[in-house]
Design an enzyme around this catalytic site. Structure first.
Site, short mmCIF file in Angstrom:
data_model
loop_
_atom_site.label_atom_id
_atom_site.label_comp_id
_atom_site.label_asym_id
_atom_site.label_seq_id
_atom_site.Cartn_x
_atom_site.Cartn_y
_atom_site.Cartn_z
N ASP A 179 -5.26 9.00 -1.41
CA ASP A 179 -6.49 8.53 -2.06
C ASP A 179 -6.92 7.15 -1.57
OD1 ASP A 179 -4.22 7.51 -3.36
OD2 ASP A 179 -5.25 7.27 -5.27
N HIS A 182 -9.98 1.68 -9.63
CA HIS A 182 -8.93 2.70 -9.44
C HIS A 182 -8.62 3.40 -10.76
CE1 HIS A 182 -4.97 4.46 -8.40
NE2 HIS A 182 -5.42 4.43 -7.15
N ASP A 223 -2.21 -0.19 -7.25
CA ASP A 223 -1.06 0.71 -7.13
C ASP A 223 0.26 -0.05 -7.18
OD1 ASP A 223 -3.39 2.23 -6.34
OD2 ASP A 223 -1.98 3.79 -5.72
N HIS A 275 5.46 -0.15 -5.71
CA HIS A 275 4.91 1.19 -5.85
C HIS A 275 5.94 2.19 -5.31
CE1 HIS A 275 1.77 3.92 -6.80
NE2 HIS A 275 1.41 4.21 -5.57
N HIS A 307 -0.94 6.34 0.62
CA HIS A 307 -1.21 7.52 -0.19
C HIS A 307 -2.62 8.03 0.14
CE1 HIS A 307 2.01 6.87 -3.53
NE2 HIS A 307 2.42 7.70 -2.60
#
Length: 311
Positions: free
Chosen positions: A65, A275, A216, A148, A63
């Site tokens: 980020d 996070h 995540d 995830h 992902h």
């Protein structure tokens, strides 16, 4: 000793206080970068870490980020004068993603060694040049598949501790002094018809240092045994309270209390939350929700440094 530098502690998008997910481990001058979200280079520059000595980049998942800073990092490492190979570790599909991202950095002065979705522990030794992948190493990296929305893995980083030299054993085995040093570093010695092994001069195994990084994911049970007795458990805390549990389930993330429950059940020494969701301006205000379950819970800040030493 191993130093842990939190480069980016935000999730989703950067904020004035937080860059996106990134962590730097420093072991004997060799560096391991874990994720490289937006702002990683700026944080490294502000922390004066340097770039040339990054030997391994570990990616949890692809992902944006967590990986959008990847091409820039590769370019800067190249511009810093590195020519030794760089190891990339990541989940399923990391090879394809790396090839796509490196289209904009096609002329790197070093080789990329990509290890995709490793199914067994990876062992590294510290050499004069870099961290080298080889059996019997003093640094171990192992992974765990998480839950995830795309392939995602957790990491354990374990620094092994060598047993103490046992002079009494060496004397009892009548081992010549000139071989003691070589035996201490793991070499076998053949001399005058006898074979001397390291076990003849070393004491009992000693506890090393274990750092676990989990982000995540939903809080699956397999995480508990994976992080068991970690000295530092670094875990996502995207949502501060269980009022957002429905969002956490939908987006496959965790709340502070869920992370703390994993820490408690895994019998870790300390929990460092990271996070944080973009709407959580001051995560420390929610820390009580974690500490009700696991007392040694803390909130990470960008460029916070923690040093772990052998007991």
């Amino acid at each position: 000793m191993i130093d842990v530098l939190f480069l980016g502690t935000g999730g989703g998008m950067p904020t004035p206080r937080r860059s996106l997910s990134s962590l730097l481990l420093n072991f004997k001058g060799c560096k391991i970068l874990v994720d490289c979200g937006e702002g990683t280079q700026l944080s490294m520059k502000n922390a004066k870490t340097g770039f040339k000595d990054i030997d391994i980049i570990c990616i949890t998942h692809c992902h944006g980020d967590h990986i959008i800073g990847f091409p820039g990092i590769l370019s800067t490492i190249g511009n810093s004068g590195r020519t030794n190979p760089l190891t990339i570790i990541g989940p399923k599909d990391i090879t394809r993603i790396v090839k796509g991202l490196t289209v904009i950095t096609p002329y790197l002065p070093y080789e990329l060694n990509i290890i995709e979705n490793p199914m067994q522990k990876l062992s590294f030794n510290v050499t004069k040049e870099n961290l080298k992948l080889e059996s019997g190493g003093e640094l171990l990296i192992d992974t765990l598949e998480l839950n995830h929305s795309i392939p995602c893995i957790a990491y354990n980083f374990t620094v092994k501790r060598k047993p103490k030299f046992n002079r009494e054993k060496a004397v009892n085995y009548n081992i010549p002094r000139k071989f003691w040093g070589d035996l201490q570093v793991g070499k076998n010695i053949n001399y005058e018809g006898r074979v001397y092994t390291p076990s003849m001069v070393l004491g009992k195994e000693r506890k090393g240092i274990k750092i676990s990084f989990v982000t995540d994911t939903t809080p699956i049970d397999s995480i508990i045994s994976f992080i068991e007795e970690s000295d530092m458990f670094i875990c996502e805390g995207t949502y501060g309270t269980d009022d957002d549990i429905d969002k956490a389930i939908k987006n496959k993330h965790m709340t502070f209390s869920q992370a703390a429950t994993l820490a408690f059940r895994g019998n870790v020494k300390e929990l460092i939350l990271t996070h944080f969701g973009v709407t959580m301006e001051r995560p420390e205000e929610f820390l009580g929700f974690a500490r009700k379950i696991f007392k040694n819970s803390y909130v990470a800040e960008d460029r916070m440094i923690k040093s772990l030493k052998f007991d």
